[in-house]
Design a protein around this motif. Structure first.
Motif, short mmCIF file in Angstrom:
data_model
loop_
_atom_site.label_atom_id
_atom_site.label_comp_id
_atom_site.label_asym_id
_atom_site.label_seq_id
_atom_site.Cartn_x
_atom_site.Cartn_y
_atom_site.Cartn_z
N ILE A 84 -25.50 -45.56 0.50
CA ILE A 84 -25.18 -44.22 -0.39
C ILE A 84 -23.77 -43.75 0.13
O ILE A 84 -23.38 -43.77 1.34
CB ILE A 84 -26.16 -43.07 -0.02
N VAL A 85 -22.73 -43.60 -0.76
CA VAL A 85 -21.76 -42.78 -0.54
C VAL A 85 -21.48 -41.32 -1.29
O VAL A 85 -21.49 -41.13 -2.45
CB VAL A 85 -20.39 -43.72 -1.17
N LEU A 86 -21.23 -40.55 -0.42
CA LEU A 86 -20.99 -38.99 -0.62
C LEU A 86 -19.43 -38.96 -1.15
O LEU A 86 -18.75 -39.15 -0.03
CB LEU A 86 -21.41 -38.05 0.30
N ALA A 87 -19.23 -38.45 -2.13
CA ALA A 87 -17.64 -38.31 -2.61
C ALA A 87 -17.03 -37.41 -2.15
O ALA A 87 -15.69 -37.42 -1.89
CB ALA A 87 -17.71 -38.35 -4.24
N GLY A 88 -17.72 -36.14 -1.61
CA GLY A 88 -17.04 -35.06 -0.95
C GLY A 88 -17.15 -33.67 -1.75
O GLY A 88 -17.17 -34.02 -3.02
N ALA A 89 -17.13 -32.76 -0.90
CA ALA A 89 -17.50 -31.39 -1.88
C ALA A 89 -16.47 -31.13 -2.72
O ALA A 89 -15.16 -31.10 -2.45
CB ALA A 89 -17.88 -30.41 -1.14
N ALA A 90 -16.77 -30.53 -3.96
CA ALA A 90 -15.98 -30.01 -4.89
C ALA A 90 -15.36 -28.52 -4.72
O ALA A 90 -14.56 -28.08 -5.28
CB ALA A 90 -16.48 -30.37 -6.22
N THR A 91 -16.26 -28.01 -3.97
CA THR A 91 -16.20 -26.67 -3.45
C THR A 91 -16.22 -26.41 -2.01
O THR A 91 -16.60 -26.93 -1.22
CB THR A 91 -17.34 -25.77 -4.42
N ALA A 92 -15.96 -25.15 -1.48
CA ALA A 92 -15.98 -24.88 -0.31
C ALA A 92 -17.68 -24.76 0.06
O ALA A 92 -18.30 -24.78 -0.54
CB ALA A 92 -15.40 -23.55 0.12
N ALA A 93 -17.68 -25.40 1.47
CA ALA A 93 -19.20 -24.98 1.95
C ALA A 93 -19.65 -23.81 2.11
O ALA A 93 -18.82 -22.78 2.55
CB ALA A 93 -19.26 -25.92 3.27
N VAL A 94 -20.78 -23.41 2.22
CA VAL A 94 -21.41 -22.02 2.42
C VAL A 94 -22.33 -21.96 3.78
O VAL A 94 -22.98 -23.02 3.80
CB VAL A 94 -21.99 -21.12 1.08
N PRO A 95 -22.33 -20.82 4.42
CA PRO A 95 -23.42 -20.95 5.56
C PRO A 95 -24.90 -21.20 4.98
O PRO A 95 -25.08 -20.80 4.01
CB PRO A 95 -23.49 -19.36 6.06
#
Ligand code: OOG
Ligand code: MG
Length: 248
Positions: free
Chosen positions: A215-226
């Motif tokens: 599986i390859v995760l492409a990277g988030a398009a948004t900031a991460a949240v707690p």
């Protein structure tokens, strides 16, 4: 390298944050990837198995949030796969972010035509848990820390031809019914397939071949949240459906 990997491994196992490695060690990017490799070796020695690759900082939103401006990568193991429930009590300061995930149908041997190796596309999420105090780091620090990888989940796999054009999909993340992040897959290097090509290029340069079933995760398009305990998170991407996780 081994002493630095031990520090990160212990922080992961005990759930106790450590100071940044670069506060006391001279660590450049190539050396940081060696620490990352040593850290993964410790997981493999405990019986974990590599199941894929995660890309990081493939969007401006992420780069801006963390103050880092280079694409990085890390490795995913089977122990990181979250089904639908996640116990956050052993984590340091978890965050969650929406992801686009690819499932490889065959090994990727080069960087040409990586898309033809894709057997599935899904909406997913990643749980990040930097092992560093204050979730704060330099580029070598976060690389050594396996790009803050902690957990991940994926929704239903769609065949690429059924998924259609994934170059500009709306992504929404909700916690307890309230939208906490929203964006477009176009924010991921202009198109998430570019993140897959980057994954092929970078892993190959590191002597790692991406295997069928990875599986390859492409990277988030948004900031991460707690990510709090006792929360219900739902991540959706237009045309790819939803994935949900409940924390405790
Ligand atoms: C590093 C991991 C970045 C992404 O999707 O961009 C990442 C971090 O933000 O702690 O996973
Ligand atoms: Mg991520």
């Amino acid at each position: 390298m081994n002493a630095l990997a031990d520090r990160l491994d212990e922080a992961t196992l005990t759930g106790r944050a450590i100071p940044r490695l670069t506060d006391t060690a001279d660590l450049d990017v190539p050396a940081a990837y060696e620490v990352q490799r040593a850290l993964i070796e410790r997981r493999l020695a405990r019986g974990e198995r590599i199941v894929g690759v995660k890309m990081g900082f493939t969007s401006r939103a992420k780069m801006a949030q963390m103050g880092v401006d280079d694409v990085i990568w890390g490795l995913l193991t089977d122990a990181m796969l979250v089904e639908s429930r996640l116990d956050t009590s052993g984590l340091i300061h978890p965050r969650i972010e929406p992801e686009i995930a690819f499932l490889l149908d065959r090994p990727v041997r080069g960087t040409a035509d990586v898309a033809s190796a894709v057997g599935g596309v899904a909406v997913g999420y990643e749980v990040l848990d930097s092992r560093y105090e204050g979730f704060s780091f330099t580029l070598p620090d976060v690389i050594a820390d396996n790009a803050s990888a902690s957990g991940f989940g994926v929704g239903p796999w769609r065949r690429p031809r059924d998924a259609g054009d994934i170059g500009n999909l709306g992504l929404v993340m909700e916690i307890d019914g309230r939208q906490v992040a929203g964006g477009s897959s176009a924010a991921i290097l202009g198109h998430p397939l570019r993140a897959l090509t980057a994954a092929a290029r970078l892993t190959r340069a590191a002597g790692i071949e991406m295997e069928a079933g990875w599986i390859v995760l492409a990277g988030a398009a948004t900031a991460a949240v707690p990510l709090p305990a006792g929360a219900h998170v739902r991540v959706g991407a237009a045309g790819l459906g939803h994935v949900e996780v409940t924390t405790r």
